[in-house]
Design an enzyme around this catalytic site. Structure first.
Site, PDB file in Angstrom:
ATOM      1  N   ASP A 223      -9.957   1.892  13.355  1.00 40.29           N
ATOM      2  CA  ASP A 223      -8.913   2.855  12.969  1.00 40.29           C
ATOM      3  C   ASP A 223      -7.814   2.893  14.022  1.00 40.29           C
ATOM      4  O   ASP A 223      -6.622   2.920  13.703  1.00 40.29           O
ATOM      5  CB  ASP A 223      -9.514   4.251  12.732  1.00 40.29           C
ATOM      6  CG  ASP A 223     -10.394   4.728  13.873  1.00 40.29           C
ATOM      7  OD1 ASP A 223     -10.842   3.890  14.686  1.00 40.29           O
ATOM      8  OD2 ASP A 223     -10.642   5.944  13.960  1.00 40.29           O
ATOM      9  N   ASP A 248     -10.440  -7.176   5.916  1.00 45.07           N
ATOM     10  CA  ASP A 248      -9.654  -7.169   4.683  1.00 45.07           C
ATOM     11  C   ASP A 248      -8.407  -6.308   4.878  1.00 45.07           C
ATOM     12  O   ASP A 248      -7.281  -6.724   4.610  1.00 45.07           O
ATOM     13  CB  ASP A 248     -10.533  -6.622   3.547  1.00 45.07           C
ATOM     14  CG  ASP A 248      -9.870  -6.757   2.184  1.00 45.07           C
ATOM     15  OD1 ASP A 248      -8.807  -7.405   2.085  1.00 45.07           O
ATOM     16  OD2 ASP A 248     -10.423  -6.208   1.217  1.00 45.07           O
ATOM     17  N   ASP A 252      -4.317  -7.650   5.842  1.00 41.59           N
ATOM     18  CA  ASP A 252      -3.139  -7.306   5.039  1.00 41.59           C
ATOM     19  C   ASP A 252      -2.093  -6.600   5.899  1.00 41.59           C
ATOM     20  O   ASP A 252      -0.894  -6.846   5.788  1.00 41.59           O
ATOM     21  CB  ASP A 252      -3.519  -6.413   3.849  1.00 41.59           C
ATOM     22  CG  ASP A 252      -3.862  -7.235   2.610  1.00 41.59           C
ATOM     23  OD1 ASP A 252      -4.153  -8.438   2.759  1.00 41.59           O
ATOM     24  OD2 ASP A 252      -3.835  -6.679   1.488  1.00 41.59           O
TER      25      ASP A 252
END
Ligand code: NAI
Ligand code: MG
Length: 375
Positions: A223, A248, A252
């Site tokens: 995070d 993932d 991105d």
């Protein structure tokens, strides 16, 4: 050193896939001519094109081939015309991934040329000089395993075991060692809350202590990294390794940092460069190479697609599967030169996604000429 070249399976796929793959292979022709390397190319179907012909997104024959070649060169699969078809076109790629056991998905985050920094949504002074390789574990974790899905309950077991963690940690270490001195590595997890992250962190630490004592390993919470990618991305120049779920999302996000989908390549490796793990018949690593972008049906058939992501994927293939580092470097240099040609006093040679008016062919030919000059 073994003879240069090897056997590749080419799966152009759908829409702009074949358009950009054709152009990238012209660059490979030039590499062959310049170096004497020979690449045996087997063309086949995967995606919507395979559904049309075989009523399946990939055939068993193609899956078998994918296990036998030194590398797979993939375009892109899918499109609205197969909207409701089952299986869907994209499933072909997932099945190839599983069959090849390409567990390490590599996404470089850096600018393809110096002027591309202008395209980033992030302020220049924050993003300029960013250069990291993000490795996503891609065969395990929460996306696999025995799922439970009921009307009012669901469970995705987020599992990792020692061999899965060790092998992806080795890829990170091996990539760090490709630089001299080795670049630092960050392992990304949520060890403060997830049990499997704590095991991940312990095993990654062990592997680096034992096998990569000269590579600096640090741990980073996922995070917090998501925020630091925006505020201080260059602090992570080096190699970042993380699990399937965090990878993932973070891949991105890192793709967005540079702001150009048409420029992003990727590699998926079945082993670690320079080790026995995943070694192919020519001493490189078995891998699949494809652009990050999809099949862009909105612009397909018009010769407007940007070929750069596919061409940079070719460079990654030469580097990791065929140990052709100089040729890979030259291709990247050629791409940079073309992207910057206007800034360097020449003509603008950029496709529409980069604000220019060049066609796929214009851009590809400019890159080919530059590669020819450099090799
Ligand atoms: P997309 O990446 O195909 O396109 C998004 C936008 O970026 C479009 O406006 C497109 O024109 C543009 N774009 C993408 N690549 C470009 C290039 N090389 N040059 C110039 N412009 C480019 O994503 P989208 O539209 O969400 O998906 C289209 C199809 O591709 C879908 O069927 C999707 O499932 C599939 N797909 C396949 C992938 C693969 O084969 N690995 C990955 C992502 C999507
Ligand atoms: Mg994603």
């Amino acid at each position: 050193t073994p003879a240069k070249g090897g056997k590749i399976l080419v799966l152009p796929g759908d829409h702009i896939g074949p358009e950009v793959v054709t152009e990238a292979l012209k660059v490979l022709d030039i590499v062959e001519q310049a170096t004497g390397a020979k690449f045996e190319r087997d063309f086949d179907l995967c995606g919507g094109c395979a559904l049309d012909k075989h009523k399946d997104s990939v055939t068993e024959e193609v899956l078998k081939k994918s296990e036998q070649v030194d590398a797979v060169f993939f375009g892109s699969a899918g499109g609205p015309e197969w909207g409701t078809a089952q299986p869907n076109p994209e499933s072909g790629l997932l099945r190839i991934r599983k069959r090849m056991q390409i567990f390490a998905n590599l996404r470089p985050c850096k600018f393809a040329s110096k002027t591309m920094v202008e395209r980033s949504p992030i302020k220049r002074e924050v993003i300029e000089g960013v250069d990291f390789m993000l490795i996503r574990e891609n065969c395990g974790g929460a996306y696999y395993g025995n799922k439970i899905e009921e009307a009012d309950y669901a469970c995705d077991p987020w599992e990792y075991s020692r061999p899965e963690i060790e092998r992806v940690a080795r890829v990170a270490g091996a990539l760090a060692l490709q630089d001299d001195p080795p670049v630092p590595v960050w392992s990304v997890d949520k060890a403060n809350v997830l049990a499997n992250s704590r095991v991940w962190r312990r095993i990654v630490t062990e592997i680096f202590e034992k096998e990569f004592p000269h590579v600096k390993l640090q741990h980073q919470l996922a995070d917090s990294l998501a925020m630091l990618f925006i505020t201080k991305p260059t602090a992570f120049n080096g190699v970042i390794v993380t699990d399937n779920t965090f990878g993932d999302i973070l891949s991105d996000e890192s793709g967005g940092l540079t702001g150009s989908l048409g420029l992003l390549p990727s590699a998926s490796l079945a082993g670690a460069p320079g080790t026995d793990l995943g070694r192919n018949s020519v001493g490189g690593v078995v891998g699949l190479y494809e652009p990050v972008h999809g099949s862009a049906p909105d612009i397909s058939g018009e010769g407007l697609a940007n070929p750069v992501a596919q061409v940079l994927s070719l460079a990654m293939m030469l580097r990791y599967s065929f140990n052709m580092h100089n040729e890979a470097d030259s291709i990247e240099e050629a791409v940079a030169k073309v992207l910057d040609s206007k800034a360097d006093g020449g003509l603008e040679i950029r496709t529409g996604d980069l604000g220019g008016r060049a066609t796929t062919k214009d851009m590809s030919e400019a890159i080919q000429a530059e590669v020819k000059r450099l090799l």
